[in-house]
Design an enzyme around this catalytic site. Structure first.
Site, PDB file in Angstrom:
ATOM      1  N   CYS A  87       0.840  -1.189   0.000  1.00 45.46           N
ATOM      2  CA  CYS A  87       0.000   0.000   0.000  1.00 45.46           C
ATOM      3  C   CYS A  87       0.888   1.257   0.000  1.00 45.46           C
ATOM      4  CB  CYS A  87      -0.957  -0.032   1.199  1.00 45.46           C
ATOM      5  SG  CYS A  87      -2.234   1.229   1.152  1.00 45.46           S
ATOM      6  N   ASP A  91      -9.807  -4.741  -5.632  1.00 47.10           N
ATOM      7  CA  ASP A  91      -9.327  -3.752  -4.662  1.00 47.10           C
ATOM      8  C   ASP A  91      -9.994  -2.401  -4.930  1.00 47.10           C
ATOM      9  OD1 ASP A  91      -7.930  -2.140  -2.917  1.00 47.10           O
ATOM     10  OD2 ASP A  91      -5.964  -2.968  -3.423  1.00 47.10           O
ATOM     11  N   HIS A 128      -8.083  -5.566  -1.257  1.00 47.76           N
ATOM     12  CA  HIS A 128      -6.835  -4.983  -0.750  1.00 47.76           C
ATOM     13  C   HIS A 128      -6.144  -5.905   0.255  1.00 47.76           C
ATOM     14  CE1 HIS A 128      -4.218  -1.502  -0.442  1.00 47.76           C
ATOM     15  NE2 HIS A 128      -4.251  -1.591   0.874  1.00 47.76           N
TER      16      HIS A 128
END
Length: 363
Positions: A154, A309, A338
């Site tokens: 991320c 995601d 995610h």
């Protein structure tokens, strides 16, 4: 456990079945309420580790496995600023860190710690140059290797990109991108919500200074409110009713709600310079006055994205393939969201082996 019975038969039989169903629903609901109210939080982040360096609240961990290190190039995990990194080491048997240690990799992780009021002025200049750069040097020194690999999950992948474009030494031999946003032009619903001038990041920072963790958490969850505020708990009830194990739910729920504050200056840059102005891919983002040039990244790249995601869309991560100067580039997407990139049975069965095999060939 069997599904709830459909009512059939004589009046007495229907009455008995109805009572059994009601009793089952009451028992399930009682256990559901007990878990949410009284059960202690599960233990997480249990893979053995040593702290080999500290800076303020940040810690650099080295994982100690029983198996001999097979691949000498060390692997450093860089995580986001708004969550705790134990999602990568959730519990034994469901841990990317544990898996890679068992495969013979020399694994490290940088933990930002918990930001407080005195950290509100930290921006990406300090976070990249004073923290990540020092952590990379420590990993190289501790492992006695001139080059290392970095895995950025991320926002950790975004910061890894900033670092790798500016610091040629120690050599970053490999970079693994795990659902990491690079191009912010189309970030789905996040782009709509954060669009300027409607969303004023300066005003948010002036108001809070240190952005509260609940402010960030609520914003993220409101991207899918029904799933996050209702679906999470109905899934727990269903698992209990069907006699399924809930260990994974409890561990993941702990992590989802275990957030940290966001330094105000870094928040301002994240929203204004990345989401609103997309400076990273335009070559306009600067770290302490130095221009971040993505074409300077020469590392081998493994770019992984989740097709479902909604936080980091696949095209946001895929952009690094065209913008970097790397010659060895691999891209793969998976039918997950995610968190599904690093947690869950699919991740363990499909994603973990991809990371391990790709890295083994280059370590």
């Amino acid at each position: 456990m069997d599904k709830i019975k459909l009512l059939s038969g004589s009046a007495d039989e229907v009455g008995l079945q109805l009572q059994e169903n009601v009793d089952r629903m009451v028992n399930t609901t009682r256990r559901w309420a007990e878990i949410l109210t009284y059960d202690p939080q599960p233990q997480t982040g249990l893979t053995p580790k040593d702290t080999i360096w500290r800076k303020n609240k940040a810690r650099l961990y080295h994982y100690c496995g029983d198996r001999e290190i097979k691949y000498r190039t060390p692997l450093l995990f860089i995580y986001a600023l708004i969550n705790k990194p134990y999602i990568l080491d959730l519990y034994p048997g469901m841990s990317l860190i544990e898996y890679l240690v068992e495969q013979g990799f020399d694994v490290y992780m940088f933990d930002w710690g918990e930001f407080n009021w005195e950290d509100r002025h930290l921006g990406y200049g300090e976070l990249v140059s004073d923290y990540i750069a020092r952590a990379v040097q420590k990993v190289s020194q501790f492992s006695q290797q001139p080059s290392i690999s970095i895995a950025g999950y991320c926002m950790g992948g975004t910061m890894t990109t900033m670092y790798a474009s500016l610091y040629p030494q120690p050599e970053i031999k490999n970079i693994i991108y795990l659902a990491a946003p690079i191009n912010f032009e189309d970030a789905g619903l996040s782009s709509t919500w954060l669009e300027a001038p409607g969303f004023d990041a300066d005003k948010v920072v002036e108001t809070y200074g240190l952005i509260p963790k609940d402010f960030i958490d609520t914003g993220v969850k409101m991207l899918r409110p029904v799933n996050n505020f209702i679906g999470t708990y109905t899934r727990l009830w269903k698992s209990l009713d069907e006699g399924m194990p809930v260990e994974a739910w409890r561990a993941l729920n702990k992590w989802v709600n275990d957030n940290i504050n966001f330094p105000g200056e870094a928040y301002r840059q994240w929203i204004k310079e990345l989401y609103q102005e997309n400076k990273l891919i335009k070559g306009q983002f600067r770290i302490k006055g130095r221009q971040v040039k993505l074409e300077q990244i020469k590392s081998s790249l493994l770019v992984l994205a989740g097709e479902n995601d909604h936080l980091v869309l696949p095209q946001q991560t895929r952009a690094i393939l065209e913008l970097s100067g790397s010659k060895d580039k691999t891209y793969q997407s998976f039918p997950v969201g995610h968190g599904g990139m690093v947690f869950g049975s699919f991740a363990k069965r499909e994603v973990y082996p991809v990371i391990s095999s790709w890295l083994a060939e280059r370590s």
